[in-house]
Design an enzyme around this catalytic site. Structure first.
Site, PDB file in Angstrom:
ATOM      1  N   GLU A  49       0.791  -0.515  -5.137  1.00 30.70           N
ATOM      2  CA  GLU A  49      -0.218   0.534  -5.290  1.00 30.70           C
ATOM      3  C   GLU A  49       0.554   1.848  -5.376  1.00 30.70           C
ATOM      4  OE1 GLU A  49      -3.113   3.598  -3.828  1.00 30.70           O
ATOM      5  OE2 GLU A  49      -1.835   2.606  -2.361  1.00 30.70           O
ATOM      6  N   ASP A  62       0.821  -1.202   0.000  1.00 28.78           N
ATOM      7  CA  ASP A  62       0.000   0.000   0.000  1.00 28.78           C
ATOM      8  C   ASP A  62       0.861   1.260   0.000  1.00 28.78           C
ATOM      9  OD1 ASP A  62      -2.719   1.254   0.423  1.00 28.78           O
ATOM     10  OD2 ASP A  62      -1.680   2.035   2.186  1.00 28.78           O
TER      11      ASP A  62
END
Length: 653
Positions: A361, A308
């Protein structure tokens, strides 16, 4: 329960070098078969460290740990610590006499929040997923079909008659059934690592080695992964090495100093999330994070990690204005420590687990995110295409009457589509914080909204790249996601919403069964525009190609070209000519306007014969009926067809 690993000189050296990937076998509370535990923690600025808990009346000073040379690690045997005991680490710092009780950074289990103690636990479990583990390399390969279902465990479904989340074991079978029924290949779980604030959705972690106790024990979570694997479903875990919360029991200011985070708030404090940023320049922090990543792949059989907020790690000036950040040693804005860490992460993960994937991401144009580190890349297997998500949603949110002026929002992706190995996400980020549901973003009356949504999903699945859908998107949820509530399962009783789910099921089937829709997802040879220039009608068409041998024959017996045609206005069109590379019968594989899906039922009656009329630089063309707000998938009737007839190759328009 094991014999209790001994902390050796090699461990200390690897830890201090930032190269240890299995600290979960050495630090934390390692329970012993004959009772007690070895306990170890990194606290280089502590003057004293002791273990407190149920077993000693939470009294500091009784069960002390000893420093291990100059490594900064404190270690010792705690004879009365047993499985199930709650415990913490009491630290007295050499800095200003600071004292604090900390949760164990390497604990395998934690109390259910808002309680904050660690729980002594073992990770014994009898896995039943040997068949999956032996073949998962093929299922996770870049040329394999990949349709990912993104799930927040706490709000997927609640217990019948109760407003509570399902436990890991309760959710296992129904989740596996739904994923299999709808045809997804993988599940991606939003962070399951322990976190104090439920509303962070797991993205602010305090337990980097413990699945959240909100839904059960570590073995319960293993059972969930095991069940999914036994149903042939891969499991990807969201993992957050970018920042962590400043809760007192967590990693922040751990031993009276900024140990895990940068001391300078211009480097160590995240202005967006009010959280702390890891100090990637510190070797021991790298060892901690590397070990966490390897832990979930090793002990929990995860098939991939989605990392993330990579962009926030790469840039020193991320979300910071002038004067709010510190340049690197070369005067630039690149976080060199984070770069070294990310490369090491991917190198070690793929060395030890070559049959998994890592996903980044990453929302900027940082180059070569998914390219090998030995050629200058970051080494990820795949990267989320955030630009595609933004541009495509921006296009579909437009009233169709204005789409003719914005077709480049869809076509621009072809310029960079193969610069990375991409995943195309329609993720939870797009249906929260007032953004509404995917359905509510679509313009027009209710029929047009549903047709637009089916067209959006059809366009996503037609494009090259792996696919990801957030839970609820595949049932046309009318409300934006609420982490405190469950999905509106009742809505599937309505034929138009069940029609959207059946459309996703059909798309997932196509991705699995048509080699052209997955074999060359990350290679330019797999995609070819037919016509991207008909802006007046807002019609786009392109071919997806299977992998072919030197003679132009598909490598797989089922291989054939797949033609994707999108009509993105409510105007139906008849006898619309689309150039194709070969003649004969082309079958209609899927039509988003099918009556059983909630559409008008317009289409091509199952197929159409190619005419010997040149179009779009090709000798043959199909006279198609294009339903309103639709996406069609067509293919030559016979698999194994050559790339073109008479040696002709089509040309892009």
């Amino acid at each position: 329960m094991g014999e209790g690993a001994v902390l050796g000189d090699d461990d200390l050296w690897l830890f201090n070098e930032g190269a240890h990937t299995r600290l979960y076998e050495r630090l934390g509370a390692q329970l012993l078969a004959d009772g007690g535990a070895h306990v170890g923690v990194w606290a280089p600025n502590a003057a004293e460290v002791s273990v407190i808990g149920d077993f000693n009346g939470w009294s500091s000073g009784k069960d002390r740990l000893e420093p291990q040379g100059r490594s900064g690690i404190w270690h010792g045997h705690v004879g009365r610590l047993a499985a199930g005991d709650r415990y913490k680490l009491h630290l007295r710092s050499r800095v200003r006499g600071y004292e604090v009780d900390k949760a164990d950074p390497f604990a395998f289990r934690a109390e259910v929040p808002p309680r904050t103690a660690s729980v002594a636990w073992d990770l014994d479990y009898e896995w039943g997923d040997d068949a999956w583990m032996s073949r998962r390399g093929a299922a996770n390969a870049l040329d394999a079909p990949m349709a990912i279902y993104e799930v927040h465990l706490g709000s997927w479904r609640h217990a019948e008659g109760h407003r509570r989340s399902l436990s890991y074991r309760e959710i296992a079978e129904p989740l596996a059934r739904y994923v299999n029924e709808t045809g997804y290949t993988h599940v991606e779980l939003m962070p399951v690592m322990e976190h104090p604030f439920y509303g962070s959705w797991g993205y602010q972690i305090t337990g980097y080695f413990s699945p959240t106790s909100r839904f059960g024990t570590p073995q319960d979570f293993m059972a969930l992964v095991d069940t999914l694997h036994q149903h042939g479903i891969g499991v990807i875990l969201d993992w957050v090495p970018s920042h962590f919360p400043d809760d007192q029991h967590g990693l922040g200011y751990f031993d009276g100093t900024h140990l895990y985070e940068h001391a300078d708030p211009r480097k160590g404090f995240h202005p967006d999330w009010k959280s702390l940023i890891f100090n990637y320049d510190r070797y021991e922090v790298r060892s901690f994070l590397l070990s966490s990543a390897h832990f979930w792949l090793d002990r929990y059989h995860a098939d991939g990690l989605r990392v993330d907020a990579v962009a926030s790690m790469l840039y020193l000036d991320y979300s910071r204005g002038p004067g709010e950040w510190v340049p690197n040693e070369h005067g630039g804005n690149e976080n060199l420590g984070a770069l070294r860490f990310l490369k090491k992460l991917n190198e070690t993960v793929y060395a030890d687990f070559p049959d998994v994937q890592t996903f980044a991401e990453e929302s900027t144009a940082w180059p070569m995110v998914s390219r090998p580190t030995d050629v200058g890349g970051l080494g990820f297997g795949l990267k989320w295409d955030m630009g595609w998500m933004h541009d495509t949603l921006q296009y579909f949110e437009r009233d169709p009457i204005h789409r003719r002026y914005a077709q480049d929002e869809l076509t621009f992706r072809a310029v960079y589509a193969f610069t990375e190995n991409f995943t195309l996400p329609l993720s939870h980020d797009e249906v929260v914080h007032g953004k509404g549901s995917l359905l509510s973003k679509m313009p027009g009356d209710r029929w047009q909204q549903l047709a637009n949504l089916r067209a959006l999903l059809g366009y996503q699945y037609g494009q090259p790249g792996k696919k990801l859908l957030f839970m609820g998107d595949d049932m046309a949820s009318e409300m934006e996601w609420d982490h405190d509530d469950q999905l509106p399962w009742w809505i599937l009783q309505r034929p138009d919403h069940e029609g959207v789910r059946r459309w996703v099921e059909r798309l997932n089937h196509l991705v699995r069964t048509e080699p052209a829709l997955h074999e060359l997802d990350v290679e330019p040879a797999g995609f070819e525009w037919v016509d991207a220039s008909d802006t007046a009608a807002s019609v786009l068409s392109f071919l997806r190609h299977p992998r072919r041998d030197d003679r132009g024959r598909p490598v797989s017996a089922e291989g054939r070209d797949v033609l994707v045609v999108a009509n993105l206005t409510p105007v139906p069109r008849s006898d619309y000519a689309i150039g194709v590379p070969i003649g004969g019968r082309w079958v209609e594989l899927a039509n988003s306007d099918g009556r059983e899906l909630g559409g008008s039922g317009a289409g091509n009656l199952g197929g159409v014969d190619a005419r010997a009329r040149p179009m779009h630089g090709r000798r043959w063309s199909l006279p198609l009926v294009l339903p309103p707000l639709s996406v069609l998938f067509l293919a030559p009737r016979e698999p194994g067809s050559p790339a073109s007839q008479d040696g002709e190759r089509g040309v892009a328009s």
